[in-house]
Design a protein around this motif. Structure first.
Motif, PDB file in Angstrom:
ATOM      1  N   GLN A  81      28.496  26.259  72.973  1.00 44.21           N
ATOM      2  CA  GLN A  81      27.999  27.601  73.259  1.00 44.21           C
ATOM      3  C   GLN A  81      28.463  28.637  72.239  1.00 44.21           C
ATOM      4  OE1 GLN A  81      29.306  27.740  77.526  1.00 44.21           O
ATOM      5  NE2 GLN A  81      27.158  28.213  77.917  1.00 44.21           N
ATOM      6  N   SER A  82      29.225  28.208  71.244  1.00 44.29           N
ATOM      7  CA  SER A  82      29.670  29.117  70.187  1.00 44.29           C
ATOM      8  C   SER A  82      28.975  28.772  68.878  1.00 44.29           C
ATOM      9  CB  SER A  82      31.192  29.024  69.989  1.00 44.29           C
ATOM     10  OG  SER A  82      31.880  29.498  71.125  1.00 44.29           O
ATOM     11  N   ALA A  83      28.546  29.800  68.163  1.00 46.89           N
ATOM     12  CA  ALA A  83      27.890  29.588  66.870  1.00 46.89           C
ATOM     13  C   ALA A  83      28.901  29.151  65.825  1.00 46.89           C
ATOM     14  CB  ALA A  83      27.203  30.876  66.430  1.00 46.89           C
ATOM     15  N   ALA A  84      28.416  28.571  64.745  1.00 49.01           N
ATOM     16  CA  ALA A  84      29.280  28.135  63.645  1.00 49.01           C
ATOM     17  C   ALA A  84      29.276  29.167  62.523  1.00 49.01           C
ATOM     18  CB  ALA A  84      28.818  26.782  63.105  1.00 49.01           C
ATOM     19  N   GLU A  85      30.451  29.428  61.962  1.00 51.90           N
ATOM     20  CA  GLU A  85      30.565  30.361  60.841  1.00 51.90           C
ATOM     21  C   GLU A  85      31.402  29.701  59.741  1.00 51.90           C
ATOM     22  OE1 GLU A  85      32.379  34.778  59.931  1.00 51.90           O
ATOM     23  OE2 GLU A  85      31.223  34.449  61.762  1.00 51.90           O
ATOM     24  N   PRO A  86      30.791  29.325  58.607  1.00 52.96           N
ATOM     25  CA  PRO A  86      31.537  28.685  57.523  1.00 52.96           C
ATOM     26  C   PRO A  86      32.557  29.641  56.913  1.00 52.96           C
ATOM     27  CG  PRO A  86      29.164  28.389  57.260  1.00 52.96           C
ATOM     28  CD  PRO A  86      29.355  29.430  58.311  1.00 52.96           C
ATOM     29  N   THR A  87      33.678  29.086  56.460  1.00 49.45           N
ATOM     30  CA  THR A  87      34.697  29.899  55.796  1.00 49.45           C
ATOM     31  C   THR A  87      34.854  29.539  54.319  1.00 49.45           C
ATOM     32  OG1 THR A  87      36.484  28.371  56.392  1.00 49.45           O
ATOM     33  CG2 THR A  87      35.989  30.153  57.946  1.00 49.45           C
ATOM     34  N   GLU A  88      34.189  28.457  53.873  1.00 45.88           N
ATOM     35  CA  GLU A  88      34.299  28.094  52.463  1.00 45.88           C
ATOM     36  C   GLU A  88      33.363  28.967  51.624  1.00 45.88           C
ATOM     37  OE1 GLU A  88      31.278  25.130  54.209  1.00 45.88           O
ATOM     38  OE2 GLU A  88      33.048  26.239  54.846  1.00 45.88           O
ATOM     39  N   ILE A  89      33.811  29.348  50.428  1.00 41.13           N
ATOM     40  CA  ILE A  89      33.028  30.186  49.533  1.00 41.13           C
ATOM     41  C   ILE A  89      32.512  29.390  48.340  1.00 41.13           C
ATOM     42  CG2 ILE A  89      33.098  32.201  48.019  1.00 41.13           C
ATOM     43  CD1 ILE A  89      35.195  33.392  49.887  1.00 41.13           C
ATOM     44  N   GLY A  90      33.390  28.620  47.726  1.00 42.35           N
ATOM     45  CA  GLY A  90      32.978  27.829  46.575  1.00 42.35           C
ATOM     46  C   GLY A  90      34.175  27.301  45.819  1.00 42.35           C
ATOM     47  N   PRO A  91      33.949  26.413  44.845  1.00 40.43           N
ATOM     48  CA  PRO A  91      35.054  25.812  44.098  1.00 40.43           C
ATOM     49  C   PRO A  91      35.738  26.803  43.173  1.00 40.43           C
ATOM     50  CG  PRO A  91      32.949  25.150  43.162  1.00 40.43           C
ATOM     51  CD  PRO A  91      32.628  25.894  44.418  1.00 40.43           C
ATOM     52  N   ALA A  92      37.024  26.579  42.945  1.00 41.68           N
ATOM     53  CA  ALA A  92      37.781  27.380  41.990  1.00 41.68           C
ATOM     54  C   ALA A  92      37.736  26.700  40.623  1.00 41.68           C
ATOM     55  CB  ALA A  92      39.223  27.522  42.449  1.00 41.68           C
ATOM     56  N   THR A  93      37.913  27.471  39.582  1.00 42.03           N
ATOM     57  CA  THR A  93      37.980  26.894  38.241  1.00 42.03           C
ATOM     58  C   THR A  93      39.348  26.255  38.037  1.00 42.03           C
ATOM     59  OG1 THR A  93      38.860  28.898  37.223  1.00 42.03           O
ATOM     60  CG2 THR A  93      36.454  28.716  37.411  1.00 42.03           C
ATOM     61  N   ASP A  94      39.454  25.428  37.006  1.00 38.59           N
ATOM     62  CA  ASP A  94      40.737  24.793  36.716  1.00 38.59           C
ATOM     63  C   ASP A  94      41.780  25.839  36.367  1.00 38.59           C
ATOM     64  OD1 ASP A  94      42.203  22.142  36.112  1.00 38.59           O
ATOM     65  OD2 ASP A  94      42.560  23.331  34.298  1.00 38.59           O
ATOM     66  N   ALA A  95      41.373  26.875  35.629  1.00 39.83           N
ATOM     67  CA  ALA A  95      42.318  27.933  35.268  1.00 39.83           C
ATOM     68  C   ALA A  95      42.840  28.654  36.508  1.00 39.83           C
ATOM     69  CB  ALA A  95      41.651  28.930  34.320  1.00 39.83           C
ATOM     70  N   GLU A  96      41.956  28.925  37.470  1.00 42.88           N
ATOM     71  CA  GLU A  96      42.377  29.574  38.715  1.00 42.88           C
ATOM     72  C   GLU A  96      43.325  28.673  39.504  1.00 42.88           C
ATOM     73  OE1 GLU A  96      38.369  32.279  39.625  1.00 42.88           O
ATOM     74  OE2 GLU A  96      38.445  30.163  40.231  1.00 42.88           O
ATOM     75  N   ALA A  97      42.998  27.382  39.546  1.00 40.57           N
ATOM     76  CA  ALA A  97      43.831  26.436  40.286  1.00 40.57           C
ATOM     77  C   ALA A  97      45.211  26.299  39.644  1.00 40.57           C
ATOM     78  CB  ALA A  97      43.140  25.075  40.369  1.00 40.57           C
ATOM     79  N   ARG A  98      45.266  26.232  38.308  1.00 39.03           N
ATOM     80  CA  ARG A  98      46.552  26.101  37.617  1.00 39.03           C
ATOM     81  C   ARG A  98      47.418  27.338  37.856  1.00 39.03           C
ATOM     82  NH1 ARG A  98      47.145  20.745  36.172  1.00 39.03           N
ATOM     83  NH2 ARG A  98      45.067  20.000  35.634  1.00 39.03           N
ATOM     84  N   ALA A  99      46.806  28.512  37.800  1.00 37.00           N
ATOM     85  CA  ALA A  99      47.564  29.742  38.011  1.00 37.00           C
ATOM     86  C   ALA A  99      48.154  29.790  39.424  1.00 37.00           C
ATOM     87  CB  ALA A  99      46.671  30.959  37.765  1.00 37.00           C
ATOM     88  N   ALA A 100      47.355  29.393  40.424  1.00 32.83           N
ATOM     89  CA  ALA A 100      47.855  29.380  41.798  1.00 32.83           C
ATOM     90  C   ALA A 100      48.920  28.311  41.985  1.00 32.83           C
ATOM     91  CB  ALA A 100      46.690  29.142  42.766  1.00 32.83           C
ATOM     92  N   ALA A 101      48.762  27.164  41.314  1.00 32.85           N
ATOM     93  CA  ALA A 101      49.754  26.093  41.417  1.00 32.85           C
ATOM     94  C   ALA A 101      51.096  26.529  40.839  1.00 32.85           C
ATOM     95  CB  ALA A 101      49.251  24.839  40.715  1.00 32.85           C
ATOM     96  N   ARG A 102      51.071  27.297  39.753  1.00 30.87           N
ATOM     97  CA  ARG A 102      52.323  27.797  39.181  1.00 30.87           C
ATOM     98  C   ARG A 102      53.072  28.644  40.202  1.00 30.87           C
ATOM     99  NH1 ARG A 102      48.847  29.762  35.005  1.00 30.87           N
ATOM    100  NH2 ARG A 102      48.410  28.083  33.511  1.00 30.87           N
ATOM    101  N   ARG A 103      52.346  29.538  40.876  1.00 30.74           N
ATOM    102  CA  ARG A 103      52.989  30.374  41.890  1.00 30.74           C
ATOM    103  C   ARG A 103      53.511  29.523  43.044  1.00 30.74           C
ATOM    104  NH1 ARG A 103      48.221  33.260  41.143  1.00 30.74           N
ATOM    105  NH2 ARG A 103      47.540  32.859  43.289  1.00 30.74           N
ATOM    106  N   CYS A 104      52.763  28.491  43.388  1.00 32.69           N
ATOM    107  CA  CYS A 104      53.153  27.631  44.501  1.00 32.69           C
ATOM    108  C   CYS A 104      54.445  26.876  44.205  1.00 32.69           C
ATOM    109  CB  CYS A 104      52.014  26.639  44.780  1.00 32.69           C
ATOM    110  SG  CYS A 104      52.224  25.638  46.263  1.00 32.69           S
ATOM    111  N   LEU A 105      54.681  26.547  42.938  1.00 29.33           N
ATOM    112  CA  LEU A 105      55.836  25.743  42.558  1.00 29.33           C
ATOM    113  C   LEU A 105      57.076  26.563  42.210  1.00 29.33           C
ATOM    114  CD1 LEU A 105      54.016  23.015  40.433  1.00 29.33           C
ATOM    115  CD2 LEU A 105      55.059  22.743  42.684  1.00 29.33           C
TER     116      LEU A 105
END
Length: 269
Positions: A81-105
């Motif tokens: 009885q509840s509608a679905a709402e996606p939360t994914e937007i799209g893939p990140a670039t490798d540069a974006e992923a590397r930058a976030a990984a640096r902060r994560c580590l």
């Protein structure tokens, strides 16, 4: 009260216990290699438990503590009885992923002043990015959700916008000990105008999508959903006018297989 009897100790789930064991072993190695003192288990437990919690105000946290279904006053609604709402937007670039990984580590310091030894920012340059995508998380416009494995230590990380959600020395594998297809950690918090809830998780191979819904005294949210990548994920949503308090709101989480069939359902709150 019998002061001579020790208090009962809750048994840790195998994944949590394995993480603590690995952390102890690694700190012991650091002691031998760097002549640094081995700290007691209290900071280790605190540090490991803290990595699943964001820096926002969290009203409740549980590894797995379903509330009784049908709490008086909270809206009861069948899953379909509840509608679905996606939360994914799209893939990140490798540069974006590397930058976030640096902060994560970047080593994180806990309340006891002990920093983690899980990695260093330079490891992001050689890490294998397993998944990296932009998602919506309720109160933020978008955040980068990713998983990666470091090359030398072979640690598996799940991070959200540069913050560790969970880590493991086994590349995120979960085995037969899992009590359900989607073991994970939930949080909720009051935000301006309502409540925000989230669920970070791992999954068995049969799970293709995980969805979260919030039900309050006056209504329910849609199913906020995210596709599973690298057998892990994070999903969050909001419900205006609700309060993050037992008896005033509940959180439903469910898993779907590739055919869209619901294979798991639980309620928190």
């Amino acid at each position: 009260m019998n002061l001579t009897s020790p208090p009962p100790v809750e048994q840790l789930d195998p994944e949590y216990a394995a993480d603590l064991k690995h952390q102890l072993v690694r700190q012991a190695r650091n002691r031998r290699n760097r002549w640094t003192p081995l700290r007691t288990w209290v900071p280790i437990v605190a540090a490991t438990a803290a990595i699943a919690v964001s820096t926002t105000t969290v009203v409740a946290l549980s590894r797995k503590s379903p509330s009784p279904a049908g709490t008086a006053g909270i809206v009861q609604l069948a899953p379909d009885q509840s509608a679905a709402e996606p939360t994914e937007i799209g893939p990140a670039t490798d540069a974006e992923a590397r930058a976030a990984a640096r902060r994560c580590l970047v080593p994180q310091q806990n309340a006891y002043g002990s920093a983690s030894h899980l990695g260093k920012p330079a490891d992001a340059e050689t890490a294998t990015i397993l998944s990296a995508r932009w998602i919506t998380t309720g109160t933020e416009n978008k955040q980068l959700l990713q998983t990666f494995v470091t090359r030398d230590e072979h640690f598996w990380f799940q991070c959200l916008d540069g913050e560790v959600l969970r880590w493991s020395p086994d590349q995120g594998w979960i085995g037969a000990w899992a009590k359900d297809p989607v073991p994970g950690t939930w949080t909720w918090s009051d935000v301006p105008g309502g409540v925000r809830a989230s669920y970070s998780f791992r999954t068995l191979p049969s799970v293709d999508r995980v969805e979260l819904r919030i039900r309050g005294l006056d209504g329910a949210s849609p199913w906020y959903g995210v596709p599973v990548t690298d057998r892990a994920g994070y999903v969050a949503g909001t419900l205006p006018g609700a309060t993050a308090q037992h008896g005033k709101a509940e959180i439903d989480v469910r898993a779907l297989d590739k055919s869209g069939r619901q294979v798991w359902f639980t309620t928190f709150g």
